[in-house]
Design an enzyme around this catalytic site. Structure first.
Site, PDB file in Angstrom:
ATOM      1  CE  LYS A  24      56.913  -5.256 -21.954  1.00 54.41           C
ATOM      2  NZ  LYS A  24      57.666  -7.793 -22.699  1.00 54.41           N
ATOM      3  CG  ASN A  25      54.175  -8.540 -23.644  1.00 55.15           C
ATOM      4  OD1 ASN A  25      55.250  -7.667 -23.719  1.00 55.15           O
ATOM      5  ND2 ASN A  25      54.121  -9.275 -22.619  1.00 55.15           N
ATOM      6  CB  CYS A 119      65.797 -14.398 -25.558  1.00 50.66           C
ATOM      7  SG  CYS A 119      64.965 -14.503 -25.099  1.00 50.66           S
ATOM      8  NE  ARG A 124      60.151 -15.735 -26.787  1.00 51.84           N
ATOM      9  CZ  ARG A 124      60.183 -14.189 -25.800  1.00 51.84           C
ATOM     10  NH1 ARG A 124      61.205 -13.780 -25.942  1.00 51.84           N
ATOM     11  NH2 ARG A 124      59.215 -14.090 -26.763  1.00 51.84           N
ATOM     12  N   PRO A 125      61.708 -20.126 -31.500  1.00 48.73           N
ATOM     13  CG  PRO A 125      60.885 -21.893 -31.945  1.00 48.73           C
ATOM     14  CD  PRO A 125      60.863 -20.990 -31.174  1.00 48.73           C
ATOM     15  CG  ASP A 310      54.899 -13.544 -19.350  1.00 47.99           C
ATOM     16  OD1 ASP A 310      56.160 -13.711 -19.789  1.00 47.99           O
ATOM     17  OD2 ASP A 310      54.153 -12.932 -20.320  1.00 47.99           O
ATOM     18  CB  ILE A 332      54.834 -21.409 -22.275  1.00 45.55           C
ATOM     19  CG1 ILE A 332      53.379 -21.031 -21.340  1.00 45.55           C
ATOM     20  CG2 ILE A 332      54.747 -19.649 -23.245  1.00 45.55           C
ATOM     21  CD1 ILE A 332      51.962 -21.742 -22.216  1.00 45.55           C
ATOM     22  NE  ARG A 402      63.733  -6.258 -22.978  1.00 46.06           N
ATOM     23  CZ  ARG A 402      64.405  -6.313 -24.129  1.00 46.06           C
ATOM     24  NH1 ARG A 402      65.981  -7.320 -23.990  1.00 46.06           N
ATOM     25  NH2 ARG A 402      63.750  -6.589 -25.127  1.00 46.06           N
TER      26      ARG A 402
HETATM   27  N1  EPU Z   1      56.529 -20.849 -30.940  1.00 50.36           N
HETATM   28  C1  EPU Z   1      57.104 -22.123 -31.868  1.00 50.36           C
HETATM   29  N2  EPU Z   1      57.174 -20.921 -33.080  1.00 50.36           N
HETATM   30  C2  EPU Z   1      56.382 -19.509 -33.120  1.00 50.36           C
HETATM   31  C3  EPU Z   1      55.864 -19.230 -32.254  1.00 50.36           C
HETATM   32  C4  EPU Z   1      56.390 -19.339 -30.748  1.00 50.36           C
HETATM   33  O1  EPU Z   1      56.735 -22.872 -31.636  1.00 50.36           O
HETATM   34  O2  EPU Z   1      56.600 -19.083 -34.591  1.00 50.36           O
HETATM   35  C5  EPU Z   1      56.325 -21.363 -29.041  1.00 50.36           C
HETATM   36  C6  EPU Z   1      57.596 -20.867 -28.086  1.00 50.36           C
HETATM   37  O3  EPU Z   1      58.737 -20.859 -28.166  1.00 50.36           O
HETATM   38  C7  EPU Z   1      57.106 -20.660 -27.222  1.00 50.36           C
HETATM   39  C8  EPU Z   1      55.588 -21.061 -27.540  1.00 50.36           C
HETATM   40  O4  EPU Z   1      55.018 -20.879 -28.882  1.00 50.36           O
HETATM   41  O5  EPU Z   1      57.214 -22.266 -26.619  1.00 50.36           O
HETATM   42  C9  EPU Z   1      54.656 -19.723 -26.543  1.00 50.36           C
HETATM   43  O6  EPU Z   1      55.038 -18.345 -27.928  1.00 50.36           O
HETATM   44  P1  EPU Z   1      54.809 -17.422 -28.596  1.00 50.36           P
HETATM   45  O7  EPU Z   1      54.829 -17.114 -29.762  1.00 50.36           O
HETATM   46  O8  EPU Z   1      52.932 -16.595 -27.685  1.00 50.36           O
HETATM   47  O9  EPU Z   1      55.223 -15.883 -27.224  1.00 50.36           O
HETATM   48  P2  EPU Z   1      55.437 -14.914 -28.130  1.00 50.36           P
HETATM   49  O10 EPU Z   1      54.539 -14.219 -28.464  1.00 50.36           O
HETATM   50  O11 EPU Z   1      57.344 -14.662 -28.764  1.00 50.36           O
HETATM   51  C10 EPU Z   1      54.935 -13.895 -25.726  1.00 50.36           C
HETATM   52  C11 EPU Z   1      55.155 -11.989 -25.071  1.00 50.36           C
HETATM   53  C12 EPU Z   1      55.822 -13.144 -23.588  1.00 50.36           C
HETATM   54  C13 EPU Z   1      54.955 -14.434 -22.830  1.00 50.36           C
HETATM   55  C14 EPU Z   1      55.184 -14.864 -24.098  1.00 50.36           C
HETATM   56  C15 EPU Z   1      53.619 -16.231 -23.906  1.00 50.36           C
HETATM   57  C16 EPU Z   1      55.161 -10.669 -25.685  1.00 50.36           C
HETATM   58  C17 EPU Z   1      56.043  -8.958 -26.538  1.00 50.36           C
HETATM   59  N3  EPU Z   1      55.506 -11.702 -25.403  1.00 50.36           N
HETATM   60  O12 EPU Z   1      55.709 -13.507 -26.417  1.00 50.36           O
HETATM   61  O13 EPU Z   1      56.316 -11.768 -22.815  1.00 50.36           O
HETATM   62  O14 EPU Z   1      55.806 -14.683 -22.460  1.00 50.36           O
HETATM   63  O15 EPU Z   1      54.120 -14.567 -25.423  1.00 50.36           O
HETATM   64  O16 EPU Z   1      52.627 -15.539 -23.216  1.00 50.36           O
HETATM   65  O17 EPU Z   1      53.727 -10.426 -25.715  1.00 50.36           O
HETATM   66  C18 EPU Z   1      57.726 -11.444 -21.020  1.00 50.36           C
HETATM   67  O18 EPU Z   1      57.218  -9.639 -21.301  1.00 50.36           O
HETATM   68  O19 EPU Z   1      58.587 -10.682 -19.874  1.00 50.36           O
HETATM   69  C19 EPU Z   1      57.281 -11.792 -22.434  1.00 50.36           C
HETATM   70  C20 EPU Z   1      59.127 -12.725 -22.334  1.00 50.36           C
END
Ligand code: EPU
Length: 426
Positions: A24-25, A119, A124-125, A310, A332, A402
């Site tokens: 999915k991701n 969420c 999640r900024p 995850d 994370i 989802r």
């Molecule tokens: N973060 C920041 N600023 C940003 C973005 C992220 O500080 O602008 C922080 C987050 O708050 C977190 C860390 O950086 O502490 C990592 O977050 P990341 O941005 O990597 O998460 P994401 O890209 O929003 C994806 C997956 C998540 C998975 C995370 C970490 C998708 C659609 N989602 O989210 O998957 O947990 O990477 O590996 O790819 C799930 O599938 O259940 C899920 C939540």
């Protein structure tokens, strides 16, 4: 409204072979990347889960024709480039909609994407996404909760994607998608190394992009002027595979996985092995067997190639039954522990101290009505139900649907006693 729930009668040993779906991701950002392409894109192994359907809905609003072919492949083709708005109603349902920001900006010169809120798993900024777009030459304003980005053409640059919790997976995806059509070279430092990012880069390269270094913290993108559609197969879902590995281990079963990449799960398998679970490649399959006695272990989630966040909730569920105390630390998403009180309702002994949970092993879990809160926490509750004594009712399973394709059906094919029923609790 009749809400679906899972009723699980625990205790059955799982056995047999199960096919792992596409990730999915990986599929979500690759679908968004179709905005960048001229001509038709055919994607194989896009899982049929509700997050994929949400994103398809958004892409349709953005002028992309999206169609599931009878053979299961997804066909996408841009028909109209007028609309550049991802509205709050869709983004609030699915945070991953943020990944249309990069491609809209790069291809259409503008993007208005509602700012995702927090969420269940934390704040999640998206500051790192916004910084990256700015560095790539976008003018960014925040207007009534929307990120409004504009750039005639994105410009190659050097950008750093690290934040307090490491890199960002979707932020790296956005930066890549905004950089592929940029003028000149972009160097992304502290890029996420997750296999899903590598899959996106491989897809973009197949469409004509010039990306190197993906899978390492430094990705280099030489801008090109056009991307063409292509046919592509999404990687197997490592998180679904890991979830089935725990399902096998927690029921003392013997399960084989088809379409599973062990090289994407090294850190997780290392922890499983330390617990006493065997994971072996047998021809094209991966076989999971376990001894009755589970050893306690310490686990810390980290960016890839470390232990994935995850799979934290699922591994914690297995550790509930280990012979001793384990320590699980979340590096994370430090608040990603909504499964903890629900597992405690089932007889687990879990105590949270900030970003850490102390798991005191118990002999057995006991069936109970519980609430799913987010995708992976829901998977953990299903796993707990599979091994618990008695009946477990998992409510709010729309969370699990989802991201897990036909999970109940797949578990039933492995001898689990799980039924999807109507009439659950909100
Ligand atoms: N973060 C920041 N600023 C940003 C973005 C992220 O500080 O602008 C922080 C987050 O708050 C977190 C860390 O950086 O502490 C990592 O977050 P990341 O941005 O990597 O998460 P994401 O890209 O929003 C994806 C997956 C998540 C998975 C995370 C970490 C998708 C659609 N989602 O989210 O998957 O947990 O990477 O590996 O790819 C799930 O599938 O259940 C899920 C939540």
């Amino acid at each position: 409204m009749a809400l679906p729930y899972f009723e699980i009668r625990g205790g059955n040993r799982l056995k047999g072979t199960v096919h792992i779906s596409g990730a999915k991701n990986a599929a979500l950002p690759i679908m968004a990347a179709c905005i960048l392409c001229e001509g038709e894109v055919i994607l194989h192994d896009v899982p049929d889960v509700s997050d994929v359907r949400f994103l398809a809905e958004l892409l349709i609003k953005l002028g992309v024709h999206v169609e599931r072919r009878p053979d299961g492949a997804l066909r996408l083709i841009v028909r109209d480039e007028m609309n550049c708005l991802a509205e709050y109603d869709i983004v609030r349902k699915m945070r991953a909609s943020i990944c249309v920001l990069g491609p809209l900006l790069a291809k259409r010169g503008q993007a208005t994407v509602a700012m995702p809120g927090g969420c269940a798993i934390g704040d999640r900024p998206v500051n790192l996404h916004i910084n990256a777009m700015r560095k790539l030459g976008a003018e960014i304003d925040l207007v009534s909760g929307d990120i409004v980005a504009r750039a005639k053409r994105t410009k190659g640059t050097e950008l750093f994607l690290g934040g307090p919790f490491g890199s960002t997976v979707l932020g790296t995806a956005n930066a890549l998608m905004a950089a592929v059509l940029a003028e000149g070279r972009t160097v992304i430092e502290m890029a996420a190394c997750e296999p899903e990012v590598v899959d996106l880069a491989n897809f973009l390269n197949k469409c004509g992009a010039a990306i190197t270094g993906h899978g390492t913290p430094r990705i280099i993108v030489e801008g090109v002027t056009e991307l063409k559609g292509c046919e592509y197969r999404i990687i197997p879902d490592r998180i679904e595979a890991g979830t089935f590995m725990v399902a096998a281990a927690i029921t003392n079963g013997d399960v084989k996985l088809e379409n599973c990449r062990l090289d994407h799960l090294m850190a997780f398998i290392d922890r499983l092995n330390a617990i006493g679970v065997n994971v072996e490649r047998v021809g094209d399959l991966v076989e999971i067997t376990s001894s009755r006695r589970l050893e306690p272990v310490d686990v810390t989630t980290q960016p890839f190639p470390g232990m994935p966040t995850d799979l934290q909730a699922q591994l914690m569920t297995l550790l509930c039954l280990a012979d001793g105390n384990s320590v699980v630390t979340e590096k994370i998403f430090p608040d990603r522990f909504l499964h903890v009180p629900e597992l405690n309702r089932m007889g687990a002994r879990l105590r949270r101290e900030g970003p850490t949970v102390i798991v005191q092993g118990v002999k057995r879990l006991i069936g109970a009505p519980v609430m799913a809160s987010d995708l992976r926490a829901s998977a953990a509750l299903v796993l707990a139900g599979l091994c618990a004594r008695g009946v477990t009712q998992v409510n709010r399973i729309y969370h699990i649907e989802r991201g897990y394709e036909r999970i109940a059906e797949k578990l039933v094919s492995l001898n689990a006693d799980i039924e999807r029923k109507e009439g659950g609790k909100e």
